[in-house]
Motif scaffolding. Structure first.
Motif, PDB file in Angstrom:
ATOM      1  N   TYR A  91       3.370 -19.199 -35.262  1.00 14.40           N
ATOM      2  CA  TYR A  91       3.430 -18.111 -34.293  1.00 14.40           C
ATOM      3  C   TYR A  91       2.320 -18.268 -33.249  1.00 14.40           C
ATOM      4  CZ  TYR A  91       6.470 -15.449 -37.480  1.00 14.40           C
ATOM      5  OH  TYR A  91       7.497 -15.031 -38.273  1.00 14.40           O
ATOM      6  N   LYS A  92       2.586 -17.701 -32.070  1.00 15.87           N
ATOM      7  CA  LYS A  92       1.593 -17.704 -31.012  1.00 15.87           C
ATOM      8  C   LYS A  92       1.711 -16.398 -30.251  1.00 15.87           C
ATOM      9  CE  LYS A  92       0.256 -20.193 -26.801  1.00 15.87           C
ATOM     10  NZ  LYS A  92       0.607 -21.307 -25.888  1.00 15.87           N
ATOM     11  N   GLN A  93       0.582 -15.856 -29.805  1.00 16.91           N
ATOM     12  CA  GLN A  93       0.566 -14.631 -29.018  1.00 16.91           C
ATOM     13  C   GLN A  93      -0.365 -14.795 -27.827  1.00 16.91           C
ATOM     14  OE1 GLN A  93      -0.466 -11.448 -31.721  1.00 16.91           O
ATOM     15  NE2 GLN A  93       1.506 -11.526 -32.781  1.00 16.91           N
ATOM     16  N   ASN A  94       0.108 -14.353 -26.661  1.00 12.64           N
ATOM     17  CA  ASN A  94      -0.740 -14.310 -25.471  1.00 12.64           C
ATOM     18  C   ASN A  94      -0.306 -13.139 -24.598  1.00 12.64           C
ATOM     19  OD1 ASN A  94       1.580 -15.394 -24.157  1.00 12.64           O
ATOM     20  ND2 ASN A  94       0.820 -17.488 -24.478  1.00 12.64           N
ATOM     21  N   GLN A  95      -1.033 -12.935 -23.506  1.00 10.03           N
ATOM     22  CA  GLN A  95      -0.815 -11.719 -22.719  1.00 10.03           C
ATOM     23  C   GLN A  95      -0.054 -12.037 -21.435  1.00 10.03           C
ATOM     24  OE1 GLN A  95      -1.648  -9.576 -24.901  1.00 10.03           O
ATOM     25  NE2 GLN A  95      -2.828 -11.132 -25.978  1.00 10.03           N
ATOM     26  N   HIS A  96       1.003 -11.254 -21.197  1.00  7.31           N
ATOM     27  CA  HIS A  96       1.857 -11.404 -20.020  1.00  7.31           C
ATOM     28  C   HIS A  96       1.815 -10.125 -19.193  1.00  7.31           C
ATOM     29  CE1 HIS A  96       4.716 -14.828 -21.510  1.00  7.31           C
ATOM     30  NE2 HIS A  96       3.487 -15.009 -21.955  1.00  7.31           N
ATOM     31  N   ILE A  97       2.310 -10.223 -17.960  1.00  4.88           N
ATOM     32  CA  ILE A  97       2.482  -9.035 -17.127  1.00  4.88           C
ATOM     33  C   ILE A  97       3.878  -9.046 -16.512  1.00  4.88           C
ATOM     34  CG2 ILE A  97       0.022  -8.741 -16.623  1.00  4.88           C
ATOM     35  CD1 ILE A  97       0.449 -10.028 -13.916  1.00  4.88           C
ATOM     36  N   ALA A  98       4.330  -7.859 -16.166  1.00  9.56           N
ATOM     37  CA  ALA A  98       5.580  -7.662 -15.427  1.00  9.56           C
ATOM     38  C   ALA A  98       5.339  -6.523 -14.450  1.00  9.56           C
ATOM     39  CB  ALA A  98       6.733  -7.344 -16.377  1.00  9.56           C
ATOM     40  N   TYR A  99       6.168  -6.429 -13.423  1.00  6.69           N
ATOM     41  CA  TYR A  99       5.927  -5.404 -12.409  1.00  6.69           C
ATOM     42  C   TYR A  99       7.230  -4.771 -11.951  1.00  6.69           C
ATOM     43  CZ  TYR A  99       7.160  -9.180  -9.163  1.00  6.69           C
ATOM     44  OH  TYR A  99       7.806 -10.199  -8.514  1.00  6.69           O
ATOM     45  N   SER A 100       7.089  -3.548 -11.426  1.00  3.41           N
ATOM     46  CA  SER A 100       8.230  -2.782 -10.915  1.00  3.41           C
ATOM     47  C   SER A 100       7.837  -2.135  -9.596  1.00  3.41           C
ATOM     48  CB  SER A 100       8.645  -1.702 -11.916  1.00  3.41           C
ATOM     49  OG  SER A 100       9.613  -0.820 -11.355  1.00  3.41           O
ATOM     50  N   THR A 101       8.740  -2.153  -8.639  1.00  2.00           N
ATOM     51  CA  THR A 101       8.509  -1.484  -7.356  1.00  2.00           C
ATOM     52  C   THR A 101       9.547  -0.393  -7.103  1.00  2.00           C
ATOM     53  OG1 THR A 101       9.759  -3.226  -6.221  1.00  2.00           O
ATOM     54  CG2 THR A 101       7.358  -3.473  -6.326  1.00  2.00           C
ATOM     55  N   ASP A 102      10.274   0.006  -8.163  1.00  2.00           N
ATOM     56  CA  ASP A 102      11.282   1.063  -8.010  1.00  2.00           C
ATOM     57  C   ASP A 102      11.109   2.143  -9.083  1.00  2.00           C
ATOM     58  OD1 ASP A 102      12.136  -0.359 -10.206  1.00  2.00           O
ATOM     59  OD2 ASP A 102      14.149  -0.769  -9.448  1.00  2.00           O
ATOM     60  N   LYS A 103       9.841   2.576  -9.260  1.00  2.00           N
ATOM     61  CA  LYS A 103       9.516   3.654 -10.194  1.00  2.00           C
ATOM     62  C   LYS A 103       9.862   3.307 -11.635  1.00  2.00           C
ATOM     63  CE  LYS A 103      10.056   7.928  -9.126  1.00  2.00           C
ATOM     64  NZ  LYS A 103      10.607   9.251  -8.755  1.00  2.00           N
ATOM     65  N   GLN A 122       0.828  -1.199   0.000  1.00  2.00           N
ATOM     66  CA  GLN A 122       0.000   0.000   0.000  1.00  2.00           C
ATOM     67  C   GLN A 122       0.862   1.248   0.000  1.00  2.00           C
ATOM     68  OE1 GLN A 122      -3.265   0.496  -0.260  1.00  2.00           O
ATOM     69  NE2 GLN A 122      -3.994  -1.616  -0.191  1.00  2.00           N
ATOM     70  N   GLU A 123       1.971   1.194   0.721  1.00  2.00           N
ATOM     71  CA  GLU A 123       2.868   2.350   0.808  1.00  2.00           C
ATOM     72  C   GLU A 123       3.690   2.524  -0.469  1.00  2.00           C
ATOM     73  OE1 GLU A 123       2.757  -0.144   3.072  1.00  2.00           O
ATOM     74  OE2 GLU A 123       1.416   0.947   4.438  1.00  2.00           O
ATOM     75  N   ASN A 124       3.977   1.438  -1.162  1.00  2.00           N
ATOM     76  CA  ASN A 124       4.778   1.480  -2.384  1.00  2.00           C
ATOM     77  C   ASN A 124       4.073   0.660  -3.462  1.00  2.00           C
ATOM     78  OD1 ASN A 124       6.928   1.955  -4.166  1.00  2.00           O
ATOM     79  ND2 ASN A 124       8.003   0.091  -3.513  1.00  2.00           N
ATOM     80  N   PRO A 125       3.014   1.236  -4.064  1.00  2.00           N
ATOM     81  CA  PRO A 125       2.255   0.481  -5.062  1.00  2.00           C
ATOM     82  C   PRO A 125       3.103   0.189  -6.295  1.00  2.00           C
ATOM     83  CG  PRO A 125       1.555   2.764  -5.017  1.00  2.00           C
ATOM     84  CD  PRO A 125       2.467   2.585  -3.848  1.00  2.00           C
ATOM     85  N   PRO A 126       2.886  -0.957  -6.920  1.00  2.00           N
ATOM     86  CA  PRO A 126       3.713  -1.312  -8.077  1.00  2.00           C
ATOM     87  C   PRO A 126       3.206  -0.684  -9.368  1.00  2.00           C
ATOM     88  CG  PRO A 126       2.168  -3.066  -7.608  1.00  2.00           C
ATOM     89  CD  PRO A 126       1.960  -2.029  -6.535  1.00  2.00           C
ATOM     90  N   LEU A 127       4.114  -0.519 -10.294  1.00  2.00           N
ATOM     91  CA  LEU A 127       3.753  -0.325 -11.693  1.00  2.00           C
ATOM     92  C   LEU A 127       3.613  -1.715 -12.303  1.00  2.00           C
ATOM     93  CD1 LEU A 127       6.196   2.503 -12.829  1.00  2.00           C
ATOM     94  CD2 LEU A 127       3.728   2.698 -12.610  1.00  2.00           C
ATOM     95  N   VAL A 128       2.543  -1.928 -13.066  1.00  2.00           N
ATOM     96  CA  VAL A 128       2.328  -3.223 -13.704  1.00  2.00           C
ATOM     97  C   VAL A 128       2.182  -3.012 -15.205  1.00  2.00           C
ATOM     98  CG1 VAL A 128       0.894  -5.296 -13.832  1.00  2.00           C
ATOM     99  CG2 VAL A 128       1.205  -4.124 -11.632  1.00  2.00           C
TER     100      VAL A 128
END
Length: 521
Positions: free
Chosen positions: A154-166, A133-139
Motif C-alpha cells: 500500500y501507498k498513501q500520499n496527498q492529492h488536491i482537487a478543485y471546484s469552481t461551481d460551488k 478573484q471574482e470566483n474563488p475555487p473550493l479546493v
C-alpha cells in the motif's frame, strides 16, 4: 481513515469480484442520491445525517461557502461494507435539512486509488490559480490510497482537487500528488488558512508512528515541512484525522487545540475514540501545555470518531462534526440499506476548570428549530422510580434537566423504554461517574463488543448535575454540566420502545427543572 484487516479483506473481495471500468463508475455517480433501493427502517435517524443507502464513515471536506454547509464523507457507492472509498456529498443551509448531491470525488478504479479522508477550503484569494478573484475555487485536500492485493505494498500520499461551481463538480489536479513521503501510512490532511503567518497550514499524520506533521504552503500545491508533534498522549492505537483549531477561553485570549482520533478511554477492547492537546501554535510549531503523559479525552461514549471542524463558518463558531460509529463493530450495525451516520454538529469553546483548560461542547443552536411539543416540570422529588413521564413518548427527543443531589446513591433517566428494554443515562454519586448503559437497549447481539456501560468522570457543580440529551431513533448524545463531558452512543431498540422514566436508587433527588421537546421536521 481507519483500515482494519477484516475490512481490508472485505474490500479486496469486492474489488476482485467487481470488474471495475469507466462505464460502471459513470453508472454510479448518482448512487448516493438515489432512493430507488430505500426501504425505511425504524432505525433511520430524523435529524442526524445518514446517506440514503450504502456504507459511510469519516466526514470529510467540511466547508461553508456561499450560504451552504458542505458535507463530504467516506462512501462506498457499491454496498454497505467498507470499500471503494469515494467522497460523497451533501449540503445544508441549517445543519438540519440535508440535500444529497452526486458523488464529488470518485475512486480511480482503473489504478485502484481510493479517495481517503481530508479537508476542503475556500481559496478566497485564488492562491492556487484554480479560479479567479471574482470566483474563488473550493479546493479539497485528501489522501490518495493506492490499494493492492498485498497490504505491504500500500501507498498513501496527498492529492488536491478543485471546484469552481460551488462544489457541484470537481477536477483532480493534473500534477498530483502534492505531498509524497513514499510511505504506506501517511494520511488525513486537515488544512486551514493561518492569517498571522500568511500561509496555508496542513496537519497530517503518520498513524503508526504516533506523529502529527505540520506543513506550510502559499498556494496549496507546494508544501514545506514546518515541524512535527508526537510522543504524547495516548498511543494505544494509531493516530488519525488530525485537526488544529484555535479556540477562545477567556475574554481576548485563545488557545490552540490539536484533535487526534485514536484510542478510547475503555482499554478493554480495541475501541476507537478521540483525544486532544491544548497548547500554543506560532505558525510553525505546536507546543503542548501539558506533560506528554497527559491524555485529555474528547468523548467517553463509544460512537464518536474522526471528527473535524467546518472551515469558514461565517459567525466564527468552531463547529465539530463526527462519525457516529466505532470500528470495533461498524461493519455489523443492524441498519439497512445504509450503514453509518453523523453526529449532531457541536460548537466548541474552552473553559478553565480547577484541573486546567478543557474543551466544552454544545449542540449548535440551529437544532432548536426541531422543537415541537414541549413538556416542562420543576421542583420534582424522585424516590425510586417515578411515573411522572408515563404519558410522554418519543424516539426523537431533546431533554434538559438539572438535578440537585440529596441522599441518592444513583439517579438518571431511562429512554427508548419498552417492556423489557431501555437505555439508561445515569449518575453514580459516590464514584462521581456519568454513564450510558446500553446493555438492555434492544438489539445488542450483532457483535459481542457492542453491549456496554460507558462511564465518564463528572463532578457535581454547586451540588448539581445538568444533562442535555438528544435521542434520535438509534442514537443518544449527552452533554453534561454545560458540555464539560460529552457521551455518544448508538442504540437499536424495538420500534415500540419509546417510553421515558426518571429513577433514583438508595435515596432521593430533586429535579430542579426538566424540559422535554418532541422533535420533528
Amino acid at each position: 481513515m481507519k483500515i482494519l484487516p477484516i475490512l481490508l479483506s472485505i474490500a479486496l473481495s469486492v474489488i476482485v469480484l467487481s470488474a471495475c471500468n469507466n462505464e460502471k463508475n459513470a453508472d454510479n455517480q448518482d448512487a448516493v442520491t438515489s432512493d430507488s433501493l430505500l426501504v425505511e427502517s425504524h432505525f433511520r435517524p430524523l435529524y442526524h445525517y445518514s446517506p440514503p443507502k450504502n456504507w459511510t464513515n469519516d466526514p470529510n471536506g467540511l466547508v461553508y461557502y456561499d450560504g451552504e454547509y458542505h458535507l463530504f464523507f467516506q462512501y462506498n457507492p457499491y454496498g454497505d461494507k467498507w470499500g471503494h472509498m469515494t467522497w460523497a456529498h451533501a449540503i445544508s443551509k441549517d445543519f438540519v435539512n440535508w440535500e444529497n448531491l452526486p458523488i464529488a470525488i470518485p475512486e480511480n478504479e482503473r489504478d485502484s486509488i481510493m479517495i481517503f479522508s481530508g479537508s476542503a477550503v475556500v481559496d478566497k484569494n485564488n492562491s492556487s490559480g484554480f479560479g479567479t478573484q471574482e470566483n474563488p475555487p473550493l479546493v479539497a485536500i485528501y489522501t490518495a490510497h493506492y490499494h493492492t492485493a498485498n497490504p505491504d505494498a500500500y501507498k498513501q500520499n496527498q492529492h488536491i482537487a478543485y471546484s469552481t461551481d460551488k462544489g457541484r463538480t470537481w477536477t483532480k489536479y493534473e500534477k498530483n500528488p502534492v505531498l509524497d513521503l513514499g510511505k504506506k501510512d501517511f494520511r488525513d490532511p486537515n488544512v486551514f488558512w493561518h492569517e498571522a503567518s500568511g500561509q496555508w497550514i496542513m496537519a497530517v499524520v503518520l498513524p503508526s508512528e504516533f506523529k502529527c506533521l505540520f506543513y506550510g504552503s502559499k498556494d496549496l500545491k507546494e508544501w514545506t515541512l514546518l515541524s512535527e508533534f508526537g510522543n504524547a498522549g495516548n498511543q494505544r492505537m494509531i493516530w488519525e484525522c488530525p485537526a488544529l483549531i484555535e479556540l477562545p477561553w477567556e475574554k481576548g485570549k485563545s488557545k490552540w487545540v490539536l484533535l487526534i482520533s485514536a484510542a478510547h478511554p475503555d482499554s478493554t477492547e480495541k475501541y476507537v475514540g478521540m483525544q486532544y492537546f491544548v497548547g500554543e501554535f506560532d505558525g510553525k510549531t505546536f507546543k503542548n501545555d501539558h506533560p506528554n503523559t497527559t491524555t485529555l479525552w474528547l468523548e467517553y461514549g463509544k460512537d464518536f470518531y474522526a471528527a473535524i471542524p467546518w472551515n469558514h463558518v461565517p459567525d466564527k463558531r468552531t463547529i465539530l462534526y463526527g462519525w457516529m460509529n466505532n470500528w470495533a463493530y461498524a461493519g455489523d450495525v443492524p441498519t439497512s440499506p445504509w450503514r453509518g451516520q453523523m453526529s449532531i454538529p457541536r460548537s466548541l469553546s474552552l473553559k478553565k476548570y480547577p484541573e486546567g483548560i478543557r474543551i466544552v461542547q454544545q449542540p449548535v443552536k440551529e437544532l432548536e428549530t426541531l422543537r415541537q411539543k414541549h413538556h416542562h416540570f420543576e421542583n420534582i422529588a424522585i424516590d425510586n422510580v417515578s411515573d411522572l413521564l408515563s404519558g410522554i413518548e418519543g424516539r426523537a427527543l431533546e431533554i434538559k434537566l438539572e438535578v440537585l443531589l440529596q441522599d441518592a446513591k444513583e439517579f438518571g433517566i431511562r429512554v427508548a423504554q419498552g417492556e423489557k428494554q431501555a437505555t439508561e443515562i445515569g449518575y453514580l454519586v459516590n464514584n462521581q461517574q456519568l454513564y450510558i448503559d446500553r446493555t438492555r437497549s434492544g438489539m445488542i447481539d450483532f457483535s459481542p463488543k457492542f453491549p456496554s456501560k460507558d462511564q465518564a468522570p463528572l463532578q457535581a457543580e454547586n451540588g448539581k448535575i445538568t444533562l442535555h440529551i438528544f435521542l434520535d431513533h438509534c442514537s443518544i448524545e449527552v452533554f453534561a454540566n454545560g458540555g464539560k463531558v460529552a457521551m455518544t452512543s448508538l442504540i437499536f431498540p424495538d420500534q415500540e420502545s419509546d417510553g421515558l422514566s426518571l429513577f433514583s436508587n438508595g435515596g432521593k433527588i430533586k429535579v430542579n427543572y426538566l424540559d422535554i421537546w418532541e422533535l420533528g421536521k
